[in-house]
Scaffold this active site. Structure first.
Site, PDB file in Angstrom:
ATOM      1  N   CYS A 141       0.837  -1.200   0.000  1.00 18.32           N
ATOM      2  CA  CYS A 141       0.000   0.000   0.000  1.00 18.32           C
ATOM      3  C   CYS A 141       0.873   1.251   0.000  1.00 18.32           C
ATOM      4  O   CYS A 141       1.317   1.705   1.060  1.00 18.32           O
ATOM      5  CB  CYS A 141      -0.915  -0.018   1.213  1.00 18.32           C
ATOM      6  SG  CYS A 141      -1.918   1.468   1.359  1.00 18.32           S
ATOM      7  N   CYS A 144      -0.329   4.151   2.019  1.00 17.01           N
ATOM      8  CA  CYS A 144      -0.149   4.032   3.469  1.00 17.01           C
ATOM      9  C   CYS A 144       1.306   4.287   3.849  1.00 17.01           C
ATOM     10  O   CYS A 144       1.589   4.923   4.849  1.00 17.01           O
ATOM     11  CB  CYS A 144      -0.494   2.631   3.970  1.00 17.01           C
ATOM     12  SG  CYS A 144      -1.984   1.932   3.300  1.00 17.01           S
ATOM     13  N   ASP A 145       2.233   3.733   3.069  1.00 15.39           N
ATOM     14  CA  ASP A 145       3.635   3.668   3.509  1.00 15.39           C
ATOM     15  C   ASP A 145       4.599   4.506   2.675  1.00 15.39           C
ATOM     16  O   ASP A 145       5.781   4.600   3.017  1.00 15.39           O
ATOM     17  CB  ASP A 145       4.104   2.202   3.473  1.00 15.39           C
ATOM     18  CG  ASP A 145       3.246   1.325   4.368  1.00 15.39           C
ATOM     19  OD1 ASP A 145       2.812   1.813   5.428  1.00 15.39           O
ATOM     20  OD2 ASP A 145       2.991   0.166   3.997  1.00 15.39           O
TER      21      ASP A 145
END
Ligand code: NAP
Length: 318
Positions: A141, A144-145
């Site tokens: 992701c 997300c990261d």
């Protein structure tokens, strides 16, 4: 904290999964006064919570954060009487009625009708030690990261829409992004592929597979790549690896009680959400090999709720 529902002896409708499909089903079922119980699962809110901005959900002229869209839907269903339980379904017995749904933490729940909206999860490469590297330089992701890789070198594996989106998103942070794809042609849609191609920091590595992930101090430090035409291998030092190679439907808790296609996606009667077991309906990515969009998940959630409502009314079980 998990809510307790003493009247859980038999529910009219249980919805397994709290992503867009499950929550859309909950909105419709709750509005039909079925007081559905939604079992939220291990990833409450589903895959949309792993994304950042959603630009293509109809009705939102400005982008909306995935988590906000999910939260709004959850409140919308709760307003009409949907209830939520923060738990996982371990298994379900569909051979007897009412169906019995066994939870990981709380006691079992019984229901006359069930909507399976348990979604799908990211596919892994299947390399040794891969799962332990999540959060240590490996991710599925980027939204997300990605921010953890400012001015770093990263790679994205895959040639589909997700890979293009992930790689494009990563240009905000990483100084260099390799897109490693096992073929020469992309599967991605033209618009997303062109957007990725236009980024100067993205470099495509064609006909190539990852054969090993290397680590230094338990963090991802590089890859071994194999050219699938020449079979030559080479090392690629980097700081982060993002997997975008598709998804696996979350059906383990069902055992083999419902028919699936060869990729494990649940099968519904054409044009409906009905499965081979009357009273069991499917919605969202767990039964969608192709489209996998928030709006299609919402649509199938609605269909499943309407089908469940009709089934319950027909059998006087509402
Ligand atoms: P996908 O379309 O199935 O693409 C998966 C990619 O990973 C393919 O390029 C595939 O290679 C590759 N792959 C699969 N298994 C692999 C393995 N073991 N090793 C190496 N590579 C592997 O999956 P997706 O990109 O996640 O997209 C899923 C669906 O969501 C699609 O329908 C897509 O259009 C949609 N989507 C839409 C958007 C958007 O419109 N904004 C964004 C994301 C996703 P091959 O090409 O060789 O098969």
């Amino acid at each position: 904290m998990a809510e307790q529902h003493p009247a859980d002896s038999v529910r009219s409708l249980v919805i397994v999964g709290s992503g867009i499909s499950g929550l859309s089903a909950a909105v419709y079922a709750a509005r039909a006064q079925l007081a559905p119980l939604v079992i939220e699962g291990s990833e409450p809110g589903g895959q949309l919570t792993l994304t950042s901005e959603v630009e293509n959900y109809p009705g939102f002229e400005d982008p909306i954060l995935g988590v906000d869209l999910v939260e709004r839907m959850k409140k919308q269903a709760a307003r009409f009487g949907a209830q939520y339980r923060s738990d996982d379904v371990v298994r379900v017995d569909l051979s007897q009625r009412p169906f019995t749904i066994t939870l990981g933490r709380g006691g079992p729940v019984r229901a006359h009708a069930l909507i399976v909206a348990s979604g799908a999860r990211a596919r892994l490469l299947g390399l040794p030690g891969e799962s332990e590297l999540f959060g240590r330089g490996l991710s599925s992701c980027a939204t997300c990261d990605g921010a953890f890789f400012k001015d770093r070198v990263v790679a994205v594996v895959g040639g589909g829409d997700s890979a293009m989106e992930e790689a494009t998103f990563l240009t905000r942070y990483a100084k260099k992004i390799y897109v490693i794809h096992r073929r020469k042609e992309l599967r991605a849609s033209r618009i997303l592929a062109d957007r990725a191609r236009s980024k100067s920091t993205i470099e495509f590595v064609w006909n190539t597979r990852v054969t090993a992930i290397h680590t230094e101090n338990s963090l991802v430090s590089g890859l071994t790549l194999e050219d699938l035409e020449t079979h030559e291998t080479k090392e690629l030092p980097l700081d982060g690896l993002f997997l975008a190679i598709g998804h696996i439907p979350n059906t383990e808790w069902l055992g083999d009680q419902l028919p699936t296609d060869d990729a494990g996606y649940l099968l519904a009667e054409a044009g409906t959400s009905e499965t081979s077991i009357p009273g069991v309906f499917v919605a969202g990515d767990v039964a969608d090999r192709i489209y996998q969009q928030a709006v299609t998940a919402a649509g199938t959630g609605c269909i499943a709720a309407l089908d469940a409502e009709e089934y319950l009314a027909e059998h006087d079980l509402a």
